[in-house]
Design an enzyme around this catalytic site. Structure first.
Site, short mmCIF file in Angstrom:
data_model
loop_
_atom_site.label_atom_id
_atom_site.label_comp_id
_atom_site.label_asym_id
_atom_site.label_seq_id
_atom_site.Cartn_x
_atom_site.Cartn_y
_atom_site.Cartn_z
N GLU A 1 9.74 16.23 15.59
CA GLU A 1 10.15 16.17 14.18
C GLU A 1 9.27 17.12 13.37
OE1 GLU A 1 8.92 12.53 12.20
OE2 GLU A 1 10.75 12.53 11.02
N CYS B 1 13.51 11.33 6.16
CA CYS B 1 13.41 10.77 7.51
C CYS B 1 14.68 10.96 8.32
CB CYS B 1 13.03 9.30 7.45
SG CYS B 1 14.03 8.41 6.30
N LYS C 1 0.84 -1.20 0.00
CA LYS C 1 0.00 0.00 0.00
C LYS C 1 0.88 1.25 0.00
CE LYS C 1 -1.72 2.84 3.07
NZ LYS C 1 -1.86 4.11 2.35
N GLU D 1 10.30 1.32 10.31
CA GLU D 1 11.21 2.46 10.12
C GLU D 1 10.39 3.70 10.42
OE1 GLU D 1 14.27 2.14 9.44
OE2 GLU D 1 14.49 0.21 8.42
#
Ligand code: TAP
Length: 517
Positions: free
Chosen positions: A419, A322, A212, A288
Site C-alpha cells: 500500500e 484507505c 486518541k 479497520e
C-alpha cells in the site's frame, strides 16, 4: 508563524453553559477560528500530567500551528476512570435511549453550525482540500452523527421460543447492552470522520469513550470535544486524548477497565493492538486496517466514467484514502487509451493551497508520509515499472507530491503488493479471455478492504462481486461510501464494521434472559 495559546471561553446554544480552555484563536480562511490545545478529561480541558506537548505543523507551508498537550499513561488512567464513573453512575446511565438520541442530534446540529470552522481547522492541520473537507471530512461526519442518533431508541433484542421444561413454560429474551468504557484509536487521513464513524455508533449504543486521535492532526478532535460539552453531553462520556500511539494508544490497549477498542490504522499496529487487547483483559476489538484494493476495468466499460472514477479511486483526498485503488487492472485492448486519458487528466489537476477554492490537490499530511511516497516511487522505478508521470516532490514550499502514474507493473513487483497510501496509480494489463485469471490476480493480496469493477456486462460484474475477497465491491462506481452502508475489510484488512446498522454490534453485547413460569 506561531500562534499564542490564550485562555478562551466558548458559549453554545445553551447560554448557561461556558467552557473555558487554553487554546488558539486566529484569523484564517476569512473567518475567525478557535480550538482547544489541552486534553479533554471528565468534561474539562486540562494539561497533561507529564507536561509533554505535540508540535503541529501546517503541511501547506511547514509553519508551526501550535503545540497541544500530549497524554501520558496517568492521563489515560484518569480518563478511563472518568468514563467508567460516567457509565456506571452518571446522568448518561440514567437518561432514556431517546434522550440520548436527542443529545447526539444536538451535537450534530452544533457541528453543522461550526462546519466551516471545523473544515478550516481540518485543512490547516491535515492538508485536506477545504471544499472536500467541508463536504466529506465534516459533512459525512455530521451525517454519521445524525444516522446513529436515530438508532438510539431502535436498538432491541428478540423473544425466542425455547423448549419448555414441562409442565412449566419457558421463554428466552435477548437484550442488547452497551459494553462499558470503549477506547478508540484513529489515523490521520480523515481525522474528524474517523472519530465520527466510530464514536457515533459507540455512543448511540450507550457506551462511554476515551479517544486518541492521530498525533499529527488532533485539532478537529479537540474542537469536537468543545462542541460535545456545549451540546450538553455529560462529563466523562467523551474524553479526548491527543498523544502518541506508543504511550497513549498503547495505554488504552493495555488498560484493564477498557472493555472494547475500536481501531483504524495500519495492519502492523493492528496486530500489536490485538495482542495487547488479548493479554490485558481480553477486550473486544475491531480493526479497520490497510488495503491494496484492486480495480478491474473491462473493455466494454463506459470509458469516460472509468477514467473519471479510476482517477478518483487513486487521487481522492491526495491518495490518503484507505479504500484507494492500490492497483488498476486495465484490459489490454483499452489499456493505451486509458493511460493516455488518465495522464492527460492528471496533468490538469490543480495542485496548490488547499484553502483556495480552485485547488483539487493539497499537500500530503506530513513530511514522513511524503518522504515514504518518494521512496515508494523510487522503488517502483528500480524494479522496472514505467513511471509515466509525476512521483516527485513539487517545487514549492509544503509537503506537495506530484500525482504519479506507473504502467507495466507486474504481479511480482513490490509496488504491486504494498500500500502506498498516496496519489500513485499502479496500472497492470489483463486479458478478458480469462475472467478467472484476473480475479485470481486481484485476490492475490493479503488485504481485502475494497475492490471495484467497470463493465457493462451484468453477469461479469456479479461474478466478480461474488468471487472477490473484499469487504466492499463497487460496480461502475468507486468511493461511494454512505453512512447507512456497512464498511470494513476481510483478511489482513481487519474485521468489524463501521457505519450502517452492523456497526452498532461492535459496541453492544447480547444478554440472554431465560424465564420459567
Ligand atoms: P498507524 O501508524 O497504524 O496509526 C494509527 C493510530 O494508531 C495512530 O493514532 C497511532 O498513533 C496509533 N498507534 C501507533 N502505535 C500504537 C500502539 N502501539 N498502540 C496503540 N495505538 C498505536 O496508521 P497511520 O499511519 O496513522 O494510518 C495509515 C494506515 O491506516 C494505512 O495503512 C491505512 O490503510 C489505514 N487506514 C485504514 C482505514 C480503514 S477504514 N480500513 C482507514 C484509514 C486508514 P500516532 O498518532 O502516534 O501514530
Amino acid at each position: 508563524e506561531f500562534y499564542n495559546i490564550a485562555i478562551l471561553k466558548a458559549r453554545g446554544g445553551n447560554a448557561s453553559k461556558e467552557i473555558v480552555y487554553e487554546g488558539v484563536e486566529m484569523e484564517c480562511n476569512k473567518m475567525k477560528i478557535k480550538f482547544p490545545t489541552q486534553l479533554f478529561i471528565d468534561g474539562k480541558f486540562v494539561d497533561s500530567d507529564s507536561g509533554k506537548t505535540l508540535t503541529l505543523i501546517n503541511p501547506t507551508d511547514e509553519s508551526v500551528i501550535c503545540k497541544v498537550q500530549s497524554a501520558s499513561v496517568s492521563d489515560v488512567d484518569k480518563a478511563v476512570k472518568a468514563a467508567k464513573k460516567a457509565f456506571e453512575e452518571g446522568e448518561w446511565s440514567k437518561i432514556s435511549a431517546r434522550e440520548r438520541g436527542q443529545l447526539l442530534f444536538k451535537l450534530a446540529d452544533l457541528m453543522e453550525q461550526h462546519k466551516e470552522e471545523l473544515a478550516t481547522i481540518e485543512t490547516i492541520d491535515s492538508g485536506a482540500v477545504y471544499t472536500l473537507a467541508l463536504k466529506t471530512h465534516v459533512g459525512m461526519s455530521i451525517d454519521t452523527w445524525r444516522y446513529f442518533a436515530g438508532w438510539c431508541d431502535k436498538i432491541h433484542g428478540s423473544t425466542i421460543p425455547i423448549n419448555h421444561a414441562r409442565p412449566n413454560r419457558n421463554l428466552a429474551i435477548t437484550k442488547k447492552e452497551p459494553i462499558g468504557v470503549c477506547a478508540l484509536v484513529t489515523p490521520w487521513n480523515y481525522p474528524l470522520m474517523m472519530l465520527s464513524w466510530k464514536m457515533a455508533a459507540c455512543l448511540a449504543a450507550g457506551n462511554t469513550v476515551v479517544m486518541k486521535p492521530a498525533a499529527v492532526c488532533p485539532l478537529t478532535a479537540l474542537k469536537f470535544a468543545e462542541l460535545s460539552a456545549l451540546a450538553g453531553i455529560p462529563a466523562g462520556v467523551i474524553n479526548i486524548l491527543p498523544g502518541s500511539g506508543a504511550v497513549c494508544g498503547q495505554a488504552l490497549a493495555d488498560h484493564p477497565l477498557v472493555r472494547k477498542l475500536g481501531f483504524t490504522g495500519s495492519t502492523e499496529i493492528g496486530q500489536t493492538i490485538m495482542k495487547s487487547c488479548a493479554a490485558s483483559n481480553m477486550k473486544k476489538v475491531s480493526l479497520e486496517l490497510g488495503g491494496k484494493s484492486p480495480l478491474v476495468i473491462f473493455e466494454d466499460c463506459d470509458l469516460d466514467k472509468a477514467v473519471r472514477n479510476g482517477m478518483a479511486s487513486v487521487f481522492f483526498n491526495k491518495g490518503e484514502n484507505c479504500i484507494a485503488a492500490g492497483r488498476l487492472f486495465v484490459e489490454e485492448s483499452i489499456h493505451d487509451e486509458f493511460v493516455r486519458r488518465a495522464v492527460a487528466e492528471t496533468q490538469k489537476i490543480s495542485i496548490g493551497d488547499p484553502l483556495h477554492r480552485g485547488t483539487a490537490h493539497g499537500p500530503q499530511n506530513h513530511k514522513a508520509h511524503m518522504d515514504k511516497l518518494i521512496e515508494f516511487v523510487e522503488r517502483g522505478v528500480k524494479e522496472g515499472a514505467t513511471l509515466v508521470l509525476g512521483g516527485k516532490r513539487a517545487d514549492r514550499k509544503g509537503y506537495f507530491f506530484e500525482p504519479a502514474i506507473f504502467t507495466g507493473v507486474e504481479d511480482h513487483m513490490w509496488i504491486a503488493k504494498e500500500e502506498s497510501f498516496g496519489p500513485i496509480m499502479i496500472i497492470s494489463k489483463f486479458s478478458s479471455k480469462n475472467l478467472d485469471d484476473v480475479i485470481r490476480r486481484a485476490n492475490n493480496t493479503e488485504y481485502g478492504l475494497a475492490s471495484g469493477v467497470f463493465t457493462r456486462d451484468v453477469s461479469r460484474a456479479m461474478l466478480f462481486a461474488e468471487r472477490i475477497d473484499a469487504g466492499t465491491v463497487f460496480v461502475n462506481t468507486y468511493n461511494k461510501t454512505d453512512v447507512a452502508a456497512p464498511f470494513g475489510g476481510f483478511k489482513q484488512s481487519g474485521f468489524g464494521k463501521d457505519l450502517g446498522q452492523e456497526a452498532l454490534n461492535e459496541y453492544l453485547k447480547t444478554k440472554c434472559i431465560t424465564i420459567e413460569y
